[in-house]
Design an enzyme around this catalytic site. Structure first.
Site, PDB file in Angstrom:
ATOM      1  N   GLU A   1     -13.993 -19.606  -4.787  1.00 17.30           N
ATOM      2  CA  GLU A   1     -14.330 -19.874  -3.367  1.00 17.30           C
ATOM      3  C   GLU A   1     -15.103 -18.714  -2.753  1.00 17.30           C
ATOM      4  O   GLU A   1     -14.920 -18.395  -1.579  1.00 17.30           O
ATOM      5  CB  GLU A   1     -13.067 -20.158  -2.533  1.00 17.30           C
ATOM      6  CG  GLU A   1     -12.146 -21.225  -3.059  1.00 17.30           C
ATOM      7  CD  GLU A   1     -12.820 -22.569  -3.263  1.00 17.30           C
ATOM      8  OE1 GLU A   1     -13.964 -22.739  -2.801  1.00 17.30           O
ATOM      9  OE2 GLU A   1     -12.208 -23.434  -3.907  1.00 17.30           O
TER      10      GLU A   1
HETATM   11  C1  LIG Z   1     -10.766 -20.849 -12.374  1.00 23.67           C
HETATM   12  C2  LIG Z   1     -12.025 -21.064 -11.599  1.00 23.67           C
HETATM   13  C3  LIG Z   1     -12.174 -22.206 -10.843  1.00 23.67           C
HETATM   14  C4  LIG Z   1     -13.369 -22.460 -10.190  1.00 23.67           C
HETATM   15  N1  LIG Z   1     -13.541 -23.663  -9.542  1.00 23.67           N
HETATM   16  C5  LIG Z   1     -14.784 -23.998  -9.115  1.00 23.67           C
HETATM   17  C6  LIG Z   1     -15.042 -25.318  -8.617  1.00 23.67           C
HETATM   18  O1  LIG Z   1     -14.141 -26.164  -8.544  1.00 23.67           O
HETATM   19  N2  LIG Z   1     -16.315 -25.622  -8.242  1.00 23.67           N
HETATM   20  C7  LIG Z   1     -17.324 -24.725  -8.315  1.00 23.67           C
HETATM   21  O2  LIG Z   1     -18.422 -25.068  -7.961  1.00 23.67           O
HETATM   22  N3  LIG Z   1     -17.106 -23.460  -8.765  1.00 23.67           N
HETATM   23  C8  LIG Z   1     -15.867 -23.075  -9.171  1.00 23.67           C
HETATM   24  N4  LIG Z   1     -15.625 -21.822  -9.654  1.00 23.67           N
HETATM   25  C9  LIG Z   1     -16.728 -20.872  -9.712  1.00 23.67           C
HETATM   26  C10 LIG Z   1     -16.543 -19.714  -8.763  1.00 23.67           C
HETATM   27  O3  LIG Z   1     -16.744 -20.119  -7.445  1.00 23.67           O
HETATM   28  C11 LIG Z   1     -17.487 -18.600  -9.233  1.00 23.67           C
HETATM   29  O4  LIG Z   1     -16.955 -18.103 -10.446  1.00 23.67           O
HETATM   30  C12 LIG Z   1     -17.636 -17.512  -8.214  1.00 23.67           C
HETATM   31  O5  LIG Z   1     -18.293 -17.978  -7.068  1.00 23.67           O
HETATM   32  C13 LIG Z   1     -18.400 -16.310  -8.773  1.00 23.67           C
HETATM   33  O6  LIG Z   1     -19.559 -16.702  -9.453  1.00 23.67           O
HETATM   34  P1  LIG Z   1     -19.808 -16.145 -10.944  1.00 23.67           P
HETATM   35  O7  LIG Z   1     -18.595 -16.406 -11.738  1.00 23.67           O
HETATM   36  O8  LIG Z   1     -21.090 -16.666 -11.444  1.00 23.67           O
HETATM   37  O9  LIG Z   1     -19.889 -14.572 -10.745  1.00 23.67           O
HETATM   38  P2  LIG Z   1     -21.184 -13.751 -10.290  1.00 23.67           P
HETATM   39  O10 LIG Z   1     -21.846 -14.409  -9.140  1.00 23.67           O
HETATM   40  O11 LIG Z   1     -21.997 -13.454 -11.489  1.00 23.67           O
HETATM   41  O12 LIG Z   1     -20.510 -12.412  -9.760  1.00 23.67           O
HETATM   42  C14 LIG Z   1     -20.056 -11.359 -10.640  1.00 23.67           C
HETATM   43  C15 LIG Z   1     -19.653 -10.162  -9.777  1.00 23.67           C
HETATM   44  O13 LIG Z   1     -20.792  -9.686  -9.050  1.00 23.67           O
HETATM   45  C16 LIG Z   1     -20.530  -9.663  -7.663  1.00 23.67           C
HETATM   46  N5  LIG Z   1     -21.736 -10.079  -6.940  1.00 23.67           N
HETATM   47  C17 LIG Z   1     -22.517 -11.144  -7.177  1.00 23.67           C
HETATM   48  N6  LIG Z   1     -23.513 -11.185  -6.288  1.00 23.67           N
HETATM   49  C18 LIG Z   1     -23.367 -10.133  -5.474  1.00 23.67           C
HETATM   50  C19 LIG Z   1     -24.087  -9.638  -4.342  1.00 23.67           C
HETATM   51  N7  LIG Z   1     -25.167 -10.253  -3.869  1.00 23.67           N
HETATM   52  N8  LIG Z   1     -23.648  -8.518  -3.772  1.00 23.67           N
HETATM   53  C20 LIG Z   1     -22.542  -7.891  -4.208  1.00 23.67           C
HETATM   54  N9  LIG Z   1     -21.822  -8.315  -5.259  1.00 23.67           N
HETATM   55  C21 LIG Z   1     -22.226  -9.422  -5.884  1.00 23.67           C
HETATM   56  C22 LIG Z   1     -19.401 -10.654  -7.447  1.00 23.67           C
HETATM   57  O14 LIG Z   1     -18.639 -10.347  -6.276  1.00 23.67           O
HETATM   58  C23 LIG Z   1     -18.589 -10.483  -8.729  1.00 23.67           C
HETATM   59  O15 LIG Z   1     -17.709  -9.418  -8.603  1.00 23.67           O
HETATM   60  C24 LIG Z   1     -14.415 -21.513 -10.249  1.00 23.67           C
HETATM   61  C25 LIG Z   1     -14.225 -20.321 -10.960  1.00 23.67           C
HETATM   62  C26 LIG Z   1     -13.060 -20.093 -11.636  1.00 23.67           C
HETATM   63  C27 LIG Z   1     -12.897 -18.825 -12.413  1.00 23.67           C
END
Ligand SMILES: Cc1cc2nc3c(=O)[nH]c(=O)nc-3n(C[C@H](O)[C@H](O)[C@H](O)COP(=O)(O)OP(=O)(O)OC[C@H]3O[C@@H](n4cnc5c(N)ncnc54)[C@H](O)[C@@H]3O)c2cc1C
Length: 602
Positions: free
Chosen positions: A435
């Site tokens: 989220e």
């Molecule tokens: C168990 C689980 C359930 C989920 N359920 C859903 C779902 O139902 N539907 C759905 O659509 N998604 C879902 N997600 C996805 C979830 O919302 C994303 O994993 C999350 O938004 C982070 O995206 P990412 O994993 O690609 O990490 P990334 O975006 O790659 O981020 C990696 C790190 O970099 C940091 N970061 C990234 N961009 C920036 C920035 N601009 N400035 C500073 N820091 C930054 C982040 O804070 C994080 O610490 C789920 C994830 C998990 C693990």
């Protein structure tokens, strides 16, 4: 209900003594409700959570969803629990009676839902997503869409998902590349690969209603070109849509909930329909995400409550060490040791303070709808927008830290799978990630929310805190100097200083933001943490005042409960808030090191 995951008594205290939710029944929408109907709903939630959700918390973790003969298989207890949830009306808790709902205020519904989250967050998640999807279709759907999808979502025949994330588009939803090509007649051909989709596939109901973000052919780049589509797993004609499970994801915690990689339109035959207006998808989805963020806060606080109660029970039973140096003196339960008490009180502060902050947020969303004047409704919305990232990220981070303390109290046993706390910790760890990660919430708070409408939300929040501070001072001045009122007046002075510090820090950061955004935003996470501590201090002052009001007539368990509230308030103001206040000088120094650091030095 035995106090194993959330205290029934505490929910009553937070809702009635602190938030006075019965006052909502003055609004026409809630006029048929009363304190009794609110309490009955919570009692029912507690009973179902205890009987149907808690017993399979461990089994759903050890027997996680599996692909068997091309279908996702869950343990049967998950479906039985969700059926009981739906049959008792909790899917439709906030919906109109005309739609088969209970028409409960959100604050009361959230209190009910918190119990299920505390008992078994993985199973509860299926229900939470269905409720979110139902709310979206209710808010943005056409009358036909409401008619086709709402009844099934509200009675548990259909389940829902939110489908945003793609491998290259996580935090940055601007990168979404899934496409939607018009087919005529309001239908669109959807194509794209999505990842991490919670409840993405299973056999729990007759259908799964996916809400999918994708781009229309003429879409502008970035977040302004994203639209929202309803994509049912089974189409109206009974034919399976071209939505394919590419794989299940195996997680650290919350293992009972399916996490799926989904391919939409592998065969070019995935049909969806627009929800809301073209290119407005993200704005619509934010309604669901904001609701989901309050849910995350509630889940994390409920898990903090569960960890607290498990570790409290353990600390009362586990005998280890002595109070006196004499080795012939009897050993004592570890609850007698000051360091264990510190860990218990620290958890209690987070769990019950966080839960109140979340319920306060839910009450703001009720007031946004039913407060008597337009100005009050606007103010409620402003404050909710401001507090949402704090509710999500502070509760997630500190709820997980609280669970770590619950493990610590169990010593080596807490690190084993024999005790519930290790699973609770693993379940909770997700809440800082999904989220919108905590880091993204922090940038939202500092980069957008605090400056909104020239700081009007901050002013409104400051005024609300000021009311509590005045109440504490007046009670002390008028009712005489009992030790409890003297303490509350002292805490009020601390809160006032904390708020003034927060305002000054906010001004310093906002002044830097337009010229050196990287430097200002480098402070965002610490800023959110400090903001959260100030908000939680407010929550503890409110609880302390409510406890003091009741203390005169209290006896037995009731008196012990209220004394516990005052002890936790003391701990928060004495031991937790001052540590957080040390961050203000650091924040105002606007240290450029993080922004200027060369990647090669890491
Ligand atoms: C168990 C689980 C359930 C989920 N359920 C859903 C779902 O139902 N539907 C759905 O659509 N998604 C879902 N997600 C996805 C979830 O919302 C994303 O994993 C999350 O938004 C982070 O995206 P990412 O994993 O690609 O990490 P990334 O975006 O790659 O981020 C990696 C790190 O970099 C940091 N970061 C990234 N961009 C920036 C920035 N601009 N400035 C500073 N820091 C930054 C982040 O804070 C994080 O610490 C789920 C994830 C998990 C693990």
């Amino acid at each position: 209900m035995p106090d194993t995951f959330i205290r029934r008594r505490d929910l009553g205290f937070l809702l009635h003594d602190v938030l006075d939710v019965t006052a909502l029944t003055r609004a026409t929408r809630y006029a048929d409700h009363s304190r009794d109907t609110f309490d009955a709903a919570i009692d029912t939630a507690c009973r179902i959570a205890q009987e149907k959700f808690a017993p399979h918390h461990r089994a759903a973790d050890t027997q996680e969803p599996a692909l068997v003969d091309g279908k996702v298989r869950l343990i049967p207890e998950v479906g039985m629990a969700l059926k009981a949830f739906a049959d008792a009306g909790f899917l439709a808790a906030t919906f109109d009676e005309a739609d088969g709902g209970m028409q409960l205020p959100r604050v009361v519904a959230n209190a009910c839902w918190s119990v299920f989250k505390g008992a078994n967050v993985a199973t509860d998640t299926y229900a939470t997503l269905s409720i979110g999807v139902a709310n979206m279709i209710d808010a943005f759907g056409t009358p036909q869409q409401r008619e086709r999808f709402l009844p099934g979502l509200l009675n548990g025949r259909f389940f829902g998902t939110m489908v945003l994330t793609e491998p290259q588009a996580g935090s940055s939803l601007a990168e979404i590349s899934s496409s939607a090509v018009p087919l005529g007649g309001g239908r669109y051909r959807i194509k794209g690969s999505k990842i991490f989709i919670t409840a993405g596939d299973h056999e729990l109901g007759e259908n799964i209603i996916h809400l999918v973000l994708a781009r229309l052919p003429d879409a502008p780049p970035g977040v302004k070109g994203i639209s929202l589509f309803v994509v049912p797993k089974i189409r109206d004609d009974g034919v399976a849509n071209d939505v394919n499970l590419a794989g299940l994801i195996h997680k650290m915690g919350s293992r009972g909930t399916t996490s799926a990689m989904l391919n939409f339109g592998e065969r070019g035959d995935c049909v969806g329909e627009l929800l809301g207006q073209p290119h407005q998808g993200l704005a619509c989805m934010f309604q669901m995400m904001n609701e989901a963020r309050i849910n995350v806060g509630i889940a994390s606080s409920a898990l903090a409550c569960a960890g607290y109660l498990h570790s409290l029970a353990y600390a009362r039973e586990r005998v280890q060490g002595r109070e006196a140096p004499d080795p012939r003196s009897p050993q004592v339960p570890i609850v007698r040791h000051a360091d264990v008490r510190r860990m218990l009180l620290a958890q209690k502060c987070v769990a019950e303070g966080g839960l109140l902050l979340c319920l306060h947020g839910a009450l703001l969303s009720d007031l946004h709808e039913v407060a008597p004047t337009a100005a009050q409704r606007d103010t409620a919305r402003l404050m909710l927008d401001l507090l949402t990232p704090v509710i999500k990220a502070w509760c997630a981070k500190h709820g997980t830290l609280a669970n770590s303390l619950a493990m610590q109290i169990h010593g080596g046993y807490g690190y084993t799978r024999e005790y519930a706390v290790e699973q609770i910790y693993r379940d909770n760890r997700l809440n800082s990630i999904h989220e919108g990660t905590d880091g993204i919430q922090a940038m939202d708070l500092l980069g957008r929310k605090v400056g909104t409408a020239s700081g009007a939300a901050m002013q409104a929040l400051g005024a609300e805190m000021g009311t509590t501070i005045t109440e504490a001072r007046e009670a002390f001045a008028q009712c005489g100097a009992t030790p409890e009122l003297a303490a509350a007046a002292h805490w009020a002075a601390q809160l006032e200083r904390a708020w003034l510090d927060l305002e000054a820090t906010t001004q310093a950061l906002l002044a830097c933001l337009p010229h050196e955004p990287r430097r200002a935003l480098a402070q965002a996470s610490l800023y959110l943490d400090t903001f959260g501590h100030t908000a939680i201090a407010w929550m503890w002052l409110r609880q302390a005042l409510a406890a003091i009001r009741r203390l005169g007539d209290a006896q037995g368990d009731d008196m012990r409960f209220l004394r516990g509230k005052l002890a936790a308030a003391h701990h928060f103001f004495h031991a937790e808030l001052p540590l957080a206040m040390g961050a203000h000088a650091l924040l105002r120094s606007l240290d450029p090191a993080l922004a200027e650091l060369d990647d090669a030095w890491l």
